[in-house]
Design an enzyme around this catalytic site. Structure first.
Site, PDB file in Angstrom:
ATOM      1  N   ASP A  78      -2.107   2.081  -1.630  1.00 45.81           N
ATOM      2  CA  ASP A  78      -2.720   0.972  -0.783  1.00 45.81           C
ATOM      3  C   ASP A  78      -1.404   0.000  -0.017  1.00 45.81           C
ATOM      4  OD1 ASP A  78      -3.050  -1.553  -2.212  1.00 45.81           O
ATOM      5  OD2 ASP A  78      -2.838  -0.974  -4.598  1.00 45.81           O
TER       6      ASP A  78
ATOM      7  N   GLU B 213     -12.057  10.957  -1.428  1.00 47.89           N
ATOM      8  CA  GLU B 213     -13.112   9.802  -1.872  1.00 47.89           C
ATOM      9  C   GLU B 213     -13.039   9.273  -0.840  1.00 47.89           C
ATOM     10  OE1 GLU B 213     -13.846  13.585  -5.073  1.00 47.89           O
ATOM     11  OE2 GLU B 213     -11.750  11.880  -4.041  1.00 47.89           O
ATOM     12  N   GLU B 214     -12.072   8.345  -0.491  1.00 50.03           N
ATOM     13  CA  GLU B 214     -11.808   7.602   0.154  1.00 50.03           C
ATOM     14  C   GLU B 214     -11.822   8.344   1.492  1.00 50.03           C
ATOM     15  OE1 GLU B 214     -10.296   3.239   0.918  1.00 50.03           O
ATOM     16  OE2 GLU B 214     -10.772   4.315  -0.810  1.00 50.03           O
TER      17      GLU B 214
ATOM     18  N   GLU C 114      -0.802  10.878 -10.581  1.00 53.44           N
ATOM     19  CA  GLU C 114      -1.982   9.304 -10.505  1.00 53.44           C
ATOM     20  C   GLU C 114      -1.402   8.557 -11.294  1.00 53.44           C
ATOM     21  OE1 GLU C 114      -3.832   6.938  -9.370  1.00 53.44           O
ATOM     22  OE2 GLU C 114      -4.177   8.381  -8.643  1.00 53.44           O
TER      23      GLU C 114
END
Length: 251
Positions: free
Chosen positions: A155, A231-232, A99
């Site tokens: 993204d 979580e996304e 990350e």
């Protein structure tokens, strides 16, 4: 698409089990920046080569070793949902979350520590590393080291001028093919149609990857984790969004 910060800790999908001091610390991260430019000049520490990386303080128990061998890599691991599920689904396999955002890395590290404290002997095979996988992946992994690599809800970088920031590109696929062993699997998923098609097309056109059939997807126990662990993924479910997956094998 980068993840929005969850409003509470989810160490075992049960926030009431989290230690109060952990919750107070993580609450301070609510306003974490959702996006990060991977091409910007930032100070990242990374090993000169895979052999130079000391993993001694990352894993625990039987996995604690200076020369621990990571087999699964979650690129852009976000808040660690998939990482936690991989730990229990593959208890004998070492998984690493990578990350780029400092505060998110701190969150995941705290999450893993909390899980290890709550359930001694478990979650010893996962860890998180602050890194820029677009620039430094071969510094961490040897040729053919990984058996699985994940790109979950990356993204989209919607603007055409920012497409060069996308985690999937012709140049980067060569690096992913390098670190994946023959037969290794790359998983992609997105709720953005344009990005899904972009990733699917790039992998499909690359000579070192072949797309898994629907029958193979149905038989793969990792696919349900990819759909639901992060979580996304849960955020997409809450708004009844569409999740599109494409999975590829290293030839």
């Amino acid at each position: 698409m980068e993840e929005n910060k969850p409003t509470e800790i989810h160490p075992t999908d049960n926030s009431n089990d989290a230690k109060p001091e952990k919750k107070r610390k993580i609450h301070a991260y609510h306003h974490i920046k959702a996006h990060s430019n991977p091409l910007a000049d930032k100070n990242f520490e990374y090993p000169l080569n895979p052999a130079a990386k000391d993993w001694s303080n990352y894993f625990a128990g039987k996995f604690k070793s200076q020369h621990a061998k990571v087999e699964f890599a979650d690129v852009g691991c976000g808040y660690g949902g998939l990482l936690v599920n991989l730990s229990t689904a593959f208890p004998d396999t070492i998984s690493l979350g990578m990350e780029i955002r400092d505060k998110v890395v701190e969150y995941v590290a705290d999450r893993i520590d909390t899980l290890r404290e709550k359930e001694p002997g478990k979650y010893q095979n996962i860890a998180v590393e602050k890194s820029n996988a677009m620039k430094n992946l071969p510094n961490y992994f040897e040729k053919g080291q990984l058996s699985k690599i994940f790109f979950l809800f990356p993204d989209p970088h919607f603007k055409k001028s920012n497409h060069r920031r996308r985690i999937i590109s012709k140049q980067l696929l060569a690096e992913y093919a390098y670190v994946l062993k023959s037969g290794g699997i790359a998983y992609t998923i997105s709720d953005v149609e344009d990005l899904h098609q972009w990733m699917d097309n790039h992998f499909s056109q690359h000579p070192l990857f072949e797309k898994l059939t629907q029958e193979e997807l149905d038989a793969d126990p990792v696919v349900p984790l990819v759909y639901a662990s992060s979580e996304e993924a849960r955020k997409v479910d809450r708004v009844n969004g569409k999740k599109m997956i494409a999975v590829f094998r290293r030839k």
